[in-house]
Design a protein around this motif. Structure first.
Motif, PDB file in Angstrom:
ATOM      1  N   ASP A   1      -9.252 -11.787  26.493  1.00 53.57           N
ATOM      2  CA  ASP A   1      -8.693 -10.034  25.814  1.00 53.57           C
ATOM      3  C   ASP A   1      -9.098  -9.527  25.839  1.00 53.57           C
ATOM      4  N   THR A   2     -10.393  -8.773  26.194  1.00 52.39           N
ATOM      5  CA  THR A   2     -11.186  -7.581  26.825  1.00 52.39           C
ATOM      6  C   THR A   2     -10.084  -6.644  27.951  1.00 52.39           C
ATOM      7  N   ARG A   3     -10.573  -5.505  27.698  1.00 52.25           N
ATOM      8  CA  ARG A   3      -9.575  -4.851  28.760  1.00 52.25           C
ATOM      9  C   ARG A   3     -10.588  -4.703  29.797  1.00 52.25           C
ATOM     10  N   ALA A   4     -11.931  -5.045  30.220  1.00 52.62           N
ATOM     11  CA  ALA A   4     -12.661  -5.079  30.433  1.00 52.62           C
ATOM     12  C   ALA A   4     -12.755  -5.671  31.712  1.00 52.62           C
ATOM     13  N   VAL A   5     -13.544  -7.313  31.001  1.00 53.70           N
ATOM     14  CA  VAL A   5     -13.478  -8.718  31.844  1.00 53.70           C
ATOM     15  C   VAL A   5     -11.662  -9.126  32.525  1.00 53.70           C
ATOM     16  N   ARG A   6     -10.518  -8.418  32.145  1.00 56.50           N
ATOM     17  CA  ARG A   6      -9.542  -8.376  32.909  1.00 56.50           C
ATOM     18  C   ARG A   6      -9.414  -7.626  33.946  1.00 56.50           C
TER      19      ARG A   6
ATOM     20  N   ILE B   1     -21.053 -11.793  31.292  1.00 56.12           N
ATOM     21  CA  ILE B   1     -22.296 -10.853  30.477  1.00 56.12           C
ATOM     22  C   ILE B   1     -21.380 -10.415  29.756  1.00 56.12           C
ATOM     23  N   LEU B   2     -20.907  -9.394  29.193  1.00 54.66           N
ATOM     24  CA  LEU B   2     -18.993  -8.857  28.761  1.00 54.66           C
ATOM     25  C   LEU B   2     -18.968 -10.246  27.562  1.00 54.66           C
ATOM     26  N   ALA B   3     -18.501 -11.533  27.925  1.00 59.32           N
ATOM     27  CA  ALA B   3     -18.525 -12.157  26.714  1.00 59.32           C
ATOM     28  C   ALA B   3     -18.894 -11.922  26.064  1.00 59.32           C
TER      29      ALA B   3
ATOM     30  N   ALA C   1     -20.421  -9.440  23.893  1.00 59.18           N
ATOM     31  CA  ALA C   1     -20.017  -8.360  22.855  1.00 59.18           C
ATOM     32  C   ALA C   1     -19.861  -8.388  21.548  1.00 59.18           C
ATOM     33  N   GLU C   2     -20.908  -9.758  21.117  1.00 54.32           N
ATOM     34  CA  GLU C   2     -21.488  -9.527  19.509  1.00 54.32           C
ATOM     35  C   GLU C   2     -21.729  -9.311  19.212  1.00 54.32           C
TER      36      GLU C   2
END
Length: 267
Positions: free
Chosen positions: A39-44, A91-93, A96-97
């Protein structure tokens, strides 16, 4: 008798009874972690960039030389962008916490932190393998193109090279989660993941006298036969297992320990 009846009485919490409150199923936890990851824009945007780079790599491969390139060779050319960028998705996922300050909510809804770590690992590996399927599809389109436009011989065989890449993607994604858990900071985890292997690789080129030692210490060196489709004997598998334990197992153990023992804060 009254005391017995009172102990048997189920206390109510709002509209539901405590008997109706059940632990969060692991399947639901996994779906939530997967949704948080995508759902994060960075990952998309990162997935878009990986797809574009993969398409660019196979296009260059198709245009260089006589164009007589097998399907599996196209698949192997996708290893560089996948190895560099796919673990950043993990890493981003994972971080994110802490970077988005959702750890308190996550670990309040699921106090068993080990299950959260397991869900993050499963979703990261699933996303990596799913995108590998996309990369294989891009390679298939490129092979069709050279067969139709450059009169290349069709060669659709897949062998040890493809299986080796799939195994390495699993290791890369687990490594991304491990670095994220161990450092709990997005910039730090990305820098360490990208910089440390490059530094180690440069050292391996300089210290040629240690050429027999590096496959036991460097995951990039020990994984070369796996990615290139070379034959792996007992020694090569032992080198891969040892280097993976250093670069994947140790950070994962450290990160899991930090999550299990660390204090959960809102900032």
């Amino acid at each position: 008798m009254t005391a017995v009846d009172q102990t048997r009485t189920t206390r109510r919490t709002g509209a539901r009874t405590t008997a109706e409150i059940r632990p969060v199923p692991f399947s639901r936890l996994t779906l939530v972690e997967w949704r948080k990851q995508l759902d994060t824009r960075a990952v998309r945007w990162l997935f878009v960039i990986i797809a574009l780079l993969t398409a660019g790599v196979v296009t260059v491969t198709a245009l260089v030389g006589d164009g007589d390139v097998s399907f599996e060779t196209f698949v192997s050319t996708t290893s560089t962008p996948l190895a560099m960028l796919l673990p950043i998705v993990a890493i981003l996922a994972t971080t994110a916490e802490w970077s988005q300050r959702t750890a308190l909510t996550t670990f309040t809804l699921e106090p068993r932190r080990g299950r959260v770590v397991g869900a993050k690992l499963l979703t990261a590996v699933g996303s990596g393998l799913a995108f590998f399927v996309v990369a294989v599809g891009i390679a298939a389109v490129a092979h069709v193109g050279v067969v139709m436009l450059r009169d290349a011989s069709p060669d659709w065989g897949l062998g040890a090279m493809t299986a080796g890449m799939a195994l390495m993607i699993v290791l890369w994604m687990v490594q991304g989660v491990a670095f994220g858990l161990a450092l709990q900071s997005t910039p730090a985890a990305i820098v360490v993941y990208l910089a440390v292997p490059s530094i180690v690789g440069a050292i391996t080129m300089l210290l040629t006298s240690w050429s027999d030692v590096w496959p036991w210490l460097d995951l990039s060196t020990s994984s070369v036969p796996l990615i290139t489709g070379g034959s792996l004997g007992g020694t090569e598998w032992a080198q891969l297992a040892t280097s993976a334990a250093i670069w994947v197992g140790l950070p994962l153990a450290l990160g899991t320990w930090r999550v299990q023992r660390g204090e959960v804060k809102t900032a």
